[in-house]
Each structure stands twice: as C-alpha cells, then as structure tokens.
Design an enzyme around this catalytic site. Structure first.
Site, short mmCIF file in Angstrom:
data_model
loop_
_atom_site.label_atom_id
_atom_site.label_comp_id
_atom_site.label_asym_id
_atom_site.label_seq_id
_atom_site.Cartn_x
_atom_site.Cartn_y
_atom_site.Cartn_z
N CYS A 240 113.95 145.08 69.76
CA CYS A 240 113.18 143.95 69.25
C CYS A 240 112.39 143.31 70.39
CB CYS A 240 114.14 142.93 68.63
SG CYS A 240 113.40 141.32 68.34
N GLU A 241 111.08 143.16 70.20
CA GLU A 241 110.26 142.62 71.28
C GLU A 241 110.41 141.11 71.45
OE1 GLU A 241 105.88 141.83 69.33
OE2 GLU A 241 106.34 143.85 69.96
N HIS A 242 111.08 140.46 70.52
CA HIS A 242 111.24 139.01 70.62
C HIS A 242 112.49 138.58 71.38
CE1 HIS A 242 108.72 139.05 66.73
NE2 HIS A 242 107.93 138.80 67.75
N HIS A 243 113.53 139.42 71.32
CA HIS A 243 114.79 139.07 71.99
C HIS A 243 115.34 140.19 72.86
CE1 HIS A 243 114.67 136.34 68.43
NE2 HIS A 243 115.07 135.46 69.34
N GLN B 70 109.53 146.06 63.41
CA GLN B 70 109.64 147.23 62.52
C GLN B 70 108.34 147.52 61.78
OE1 GLN B 70 113.38 147.44 60.46
NE2 GLN B 70 112.55 148.71 58.83
N HIS C 280 118.99 144.97 62.70
CA HIS C 280 118.42 144.27 63.86
C HIS C 280 119.51 143.40 64.49
CE1 HIS C 280 113.97 144.89 62.95
NE2 HIS C 280 114.59 145.47 61.93
N CYS D 126 119.16 141.24 66.67
CA CYS D 126 118.71 139.87 66.87
C CYS D 126 119.03 139.02 65.64
CB CYS D 126 117.22 139.81 67.19
SG CYS D 126 116.16 140.54 65.94
#
Length: 223
Positions: free
Chosen positions: A113-116, A154, A182, A184
């Site tokens: 996940c690119e956010h976390h 995704q 996920h 996250c």
C-alpha cells in the site's frame, strides 16, 4: 497550506485509498542513481528511523536490519519500479487456432500500500481471447508480479496489468479480477481482519455479460 490542514488531508487520502493517476508517480530523475547508491542512502535513513524509535542499534539482532530493509526495498518488494526489471514477453502465433477464452486463475501476488507501506496480499484472475497472438502462461504471472512490486493502490494495479495485457496481446478482449487483503485495513485504523477488496476491469467482448459469466464460472471452479 497550513501544516495541520495538510496532515489532515494526508490522513483523509490514505484512509480512502485515493490514487492520483493510473501511472505510478515517478520523478524524471528516478533512475540516475544506481541500485547500490539507493540502498546505501536507504540504509542510513532507516538506521536513523530505528534509533528514533528508541531501538538499540548495537544489538546483534538489529544492527543488520537497515541493510536488509534497503536491499529488500530495491531488489525485491519495490523492484517493479525499475523498467529494467520488466519481464520480457515473447508473443507467439495462435497456431492451434483456439478462439475461445483462456483463463488463468488464482495468481498469487504481494504488493505494498502506497499510503502506509503495509502489505497487500491477494489473488488475480485473468482471461483473454486471442486476436492471433498468445503468450506463455507463466508470463501472465510475471506481468502481475512486476506491477505488484511497487507502492500501489489496487485500482491502479489492476489498470496497469489490464493495459499491459491489452498491449502485449493486441486485443481489447481481456478481463482481470483482483481480490486482496490490505493490512493497512486489518492491522491499523479500523482493524477489520475479515474484509477484502475486489476490483474488476474488462473490455472488448467481455463487455457482454454472457462472456463475463463464462469467465466467472471458470474461475469459480478453481477456488
């Protein structure tokens, strides 16, 4: 922008899994440095991160971790960022004249996940109808693996795989389904361990419900 507002925006984007582009956001100078140079920089900074968390970096179990993380980032879980690692896909003539759908189900993938920067773990299912070209079955796995090995959401991941398959196979008759857990979502925030995320993308004759049903019936048999 006010720093407090900016941080609130960061949280909002991350929790909603928002993406800004169908292409992975990359700087123009992304590949000026060698992999070894990048690993060296990451190692130094990750050492600082671990120290900031209060860890004893003289401990035998921990002092090699920054090097291992740097190597893992560049050579393994984010290796799909580098176009040099893109799999070479050989296309062959459809000499069997097979004109129905080919399906490969349950392709395992691991992304991040690119956010976390937490894992995304799931399965991909691919179907296509040959336009006169075919590729080896293992190449479908390699395409999924290549685009998975980068920071992702995704929705972008499925679009990148779908567009690559259309380009390589020279056909619109492609369908991709992805189902993933996920971390996250399951290990932070709402901490929902039971939910998973599904995405679907298709074109050409797969716009017809009957053909999509054929695909779903085939992948259901493999579950």
């Amino acid at each position: 922008m006010n720093k407090t507002i900016e941080k609130e925006l960061f949280e909002l984007i991350g929790d909603n899994h928002q993406m800004t582009s169908a292409e992975t956001p990359m700087r123009p100078d992304a590949f000026i440095k060698t992999d070894q140079q990048k690993m060296s920089t990451i190692e130094k900074h990750f050492h600082i991160i671990m120290e900031e968390m209060g860890l004893d970096m003289t401990d035998d179990s921990l002092k090699g971790t920054p090097h291992r993380v740097a190597k893992m980032f560049i050579q393994e879980i984010f290796s799909g960022l580098n176009p040099a690692n893109k799999p070479k896909i050989s296309v062959f003539e459809n000499s069997y004249h097979y004109d129905k759908m080919l399906v490969e189900a349950n392709i395992s993938f691991n992304s991040t996940c690119e956010h976390h920067f937490l894992p995304i773990i799931g399965k991909a299912h691919i179907g296509y109808v040959s336009s006169g070209k075919v590729i080896g079955l293992s190449k479908l796995n390699r395409i999924v693996d290549y685009y998975s090995r980068r920071p992702q959401v995704q929705e972008r991941l499925i679009m990148q795989i779908f567009n690559e398959l259309k380009s390589v196979l020279d056909t619109e008759d492609v369908i991709v389904v992805m189902e993933a857990k996920h971390l996250c979502v399951s290990s932070r925030g709402i901490k929902d361990e039971s939910s998973f995320t599904s995405t679907i993308q298709y074109g050409g004759i797969l716009n017809e419900k009957e053909n999509r049903n054929d695909f779903f019936n085939l992948i259901q048999q493999e579950k």
